[in-house]
Enzyme design. Structure first.
Site, PDB file in Angstrom:
ATOM      1  N   LYS A  22       0.865  -1.188   0.000  1.00 26.95           N
ATOM      2  CA  LYS A  22       0.000   0.000   0.000  1.00 26.95           C
ATOM      3  C   LYS A  22       0.892   1.225   0.000  1.00 26.95           C
ATOM      4  O   LYS A  22       2.041   1.157   0.437  1.00 26.95           O
ATOM      5  CB  LYS A  22      -0.879   0.027   1.254  1.00 26.95           C
ATOM      6  CG  LYS A  22      -2.159   0.799   1.080  1.00 26.95           C
ATOM      7  CD  LYS A  22      -3.213  -0.042   0.413  1.00 26.95           C
ATOM      8  CE  LYS A  22      -4.420   0.739  -0.004  1.00 26.95           C
ATOM      9  NZ  LYS A  22      -5.514  -0.162  -0.372  1.00 26.95           N
ATOM     10  N   ASP A  60      -6.859   4.100  -4.841  1.00 27.37           N
ATOM     11  CA  ASP A  60      -7.600   3.923  -3.590  1.00 27.37           C
ATOM     12  C   ASP A  60      -8.278   5.278  -3.369  1.00 27.37           C
ATOM     13  O   ASP A  60      -8.438   6.038  -4.345  1.00 27.37           O
ATOM     14  CB  ASP A  60      -6.638   3.539  -2.437  1.00 27.37           C
ATOM     15  CG  ASP A  60      -7.358   3.003  -1.201  1.00 27.37           C
ATOM     16  OD1 ASP A  60      -7.667   1.806  -1.166  1.00 27.37           O
ATOM     17  OD2 ASP A  60      -7.641   3.772  -0.259  1.00 27.37           O
ATOM     18  N   GLY A  74     -20.522   6.856   1.634  1.00 26.84           N
ATOM     19  CA  GLY A  74     -19.594   7.304   0.602  1.00 26.84           C
ATOM     20  C   GLY A  74     -20.350   7.557  -0.692  1.00 26.84           C
ATOM     21  O   GLY A  74     -21.553   7.254  -0.793  1.00 26.84           O
ATOM     22  N   VAL A  83     -16.288   3.337  -5.371  1.00 26.02           N
ATOM     23  CA  VAL A  83     -16.738   2.094  -4.752  1.00 26.02           C
ATOM     24  C   VAL A  83     -18.259   2.121  -4.579  1.00 26.02           C
ATOM     25  O   VAL A  83     -18.972   1.192  -4.982  1.00 26.02           O
ATOM     26  CB  VAL A  83     -16.016   1.878  -3.399  1.00 26.02           C
ATOM     27  CG1 VAL A  83     -16.596   0.698  -2.656  1.00 26.02           C
ATOM     28  CG2 VAL A  83     -14.518   1.703  -3.629  1.00 26.02           C
TER      29      VAL A  83
END
Ligand code: GLU
Length: 444
Positions: free
Chosen positions: A124, A164, A235, A239
């Site tokens: 990451k 991300d 959110g 996603v």
């Protein structure tokens, strides 16, 4: 293995890294029993080796803003574990980014990637850079400066970053452009690329799609149908968008979306043009959800989280620890059927304990959101073969991978009373694969 001793030592070594310590502890609790059945793991110090990243790069990212002022951000890449494949994992650009958050994400990524069955290790990275309010030129200059440091340490068989939070198609494009200029090769070193230069169909929607495929399997296994169910989503980025699209296709109704400003409740369902609107709004760099309420005349709950609404399914799709004990109690009080994290570590340990205690269907992020990185793995495969698969091929494979992850969770997580502890199942299945790979490769 003694969890208390391991955690005590780890805390002494990494004081204050709360998210990282939280992620490690969750895995240790899940695997304790199986670990202790394998004295060879203890002898090879598998856990002690697994909890420390192979290496961490931290670097300064200086860039010049549109007013000619010099800005300085921090950049990171954590190469956590490459026992089963090249380091693989996203880059997060957000002011909250610090070492603890990236270490938790990198640690989770090891097991998530192992669950996908594709050959990918865990990594990451990211920066405390905030996309919000930045011009396109500023984002480009920042991405270029970031890559100027990172490029030496990544490669198609070494480490393959992706997106991300805060890193979408635009940022990947700028990062990849600089990488390609420096290395003078066109390889699949970053995933989430545009379709014209090596990206994969379905990758943008893959995390959300995969999450819904997983939820569908969970419900089906327990004799329920997703059709007609109401869903709370938090959110409204990539996603949440993919999740809302697939939920609609499956006949469910998404009634909430959220941002840092609060959440909206849309009783008619977030569908059709409203889903497109979400994405357009997001593309402008805005991360607040209140404009949706104004646009479509629905209620906006300032400073609140969507978990207070009565829904059948709750899908955290935003960030870590976004659903706590209080939220869990509200959901349980409203008879929630299923809670599945499409965000990474979306629920706090207290919330998870409550879900398990009340035998709620609970799906952990490392299983539920693995569709994103799986499709990144499929992008790597296509790049290595110098071809691109049609959408149906990618989607079928994604579907298959998610079903397989679900079945691994059932295999390792079914309790004596029949309750499926998906968290335990995912942690054990992922861990066993990595542990065996590490055993076979000696002490390195
Ligand atoms: N950032 C995503 C994750 O948390 C995707 C990573 C990737 O595609 O490499 O899994």
């Amino acid at each position: 293995m003694t969890i208390d001793k391991l955690m005590f030592d780890l805390e002494a070594r990494h004081p204050g890294e709360t998210e990282y310590l939280q992620a490690v502890k969750e895995v240790l609790i899940s695997i304790e029993e199986v670990y202790n059945q394998h004295p060879e793991f203890e002898k090879a110090k598998i856990i002690e080796r697994l909890v420390e990243p192979d290496r961490i790069f931290t670097f300064r990212v200086p860039w010049v803003d549109d007013h000619g002022e010099v800005q300085v951000n921090l950049g990171y890449r954590i190469q956590f574990n490459n026992a089963i494949g090249p380091y693989k994992g996203g880059l997060r650009f957000h002011p909250s980014v610090n070492l603890s958050i990236l270490k938790f994400l990198g640690f989770e990524q090891i097991f998530k990637n192992a669950l996908t069955t594709l050959p990918m290790g865990g990594a990451k990275g990211g920066s405390d850079f905030y996309i919000k309010g930045k011009s396109d030129a500023e984002v480009m200059r920042f991405c270029q400066a970031f890559m100027l440091e990172l490029w030496h340490n990544i490669g198609p068989n070494m480490d393959v970053p992706a997106g991300d939070i805060g890193v979408g198609a635009r940022e990947v494009g700028y990062l990849y452009g600089m990488y390609k200029k420096l290395i003078r090769e066109h390889t699949g070193t970053i995933t989430g690329k545009g379709l014209e230069y090596g990206g994969s169909l379905i990758r943008p929607e893959a995390t959300g799609y995969g999450g819904l495929y997983f939820v569908d399997r969970m419900l089906h296994t327990h004799g329920h149908d997703i059709k007609g169910k109401t869903i709370a989503i938090s959110g409204f980025g990539n996603v949440a968008w993919g999740a809302a699209l697939k939920a609609n296709q499956m006949g469910a109704k998404v009634v909430t979306l959220s941002g840092p400003d609060g959440y909206i409740y849309d009783p008619d369902g977030v569908s059709g043009e409203k889903i497109d609107y979400m994405l357009e709004l997001r593309a402008t760099g805005n991360d607040e959800v209140s404009p949706y309420a104004e646009q479509f005349g629905v209620e906006f709950f300032e400073g609140k989280r969507p978990w207070e609404q009565k829904v059948d399914i709750a899908l955290p799709c935003a960030t870590q620890n976004e659903l706590d004990r209080k939220d869990a109690l509200a959901l349980i009080g409203n008879n929630v059927l299923c809670v599945a994290e499409i965000s990474n570590m979306g629920c706090t340990p207290g919330a998870i304990d409550l879900f398990i205690e009340h035998k709620i269907l609970y799906g952990p992020g490392k299983a539920v959101n693995a569709g994103g990185v799986s499709t990144s793995g499929l992008e790597m495969t296509q790049n290595a073969m110098h071809l691109s698969w049609p959408a149906t091929e990618v989607d079928n494979r994604l579907h298959q991978i998610m079903s397989n992850i679900h079945d691994q969770c059932v295999k390792y997580g079914t309790q004596p009373d029949g309750y499926i502890n998906y968290m335990k199942g995912a942690n054990i299945a992922g861990f066993m694969k990595v542990a065996h790979a590490m055993m076979e490769q000696g002490i390195v």
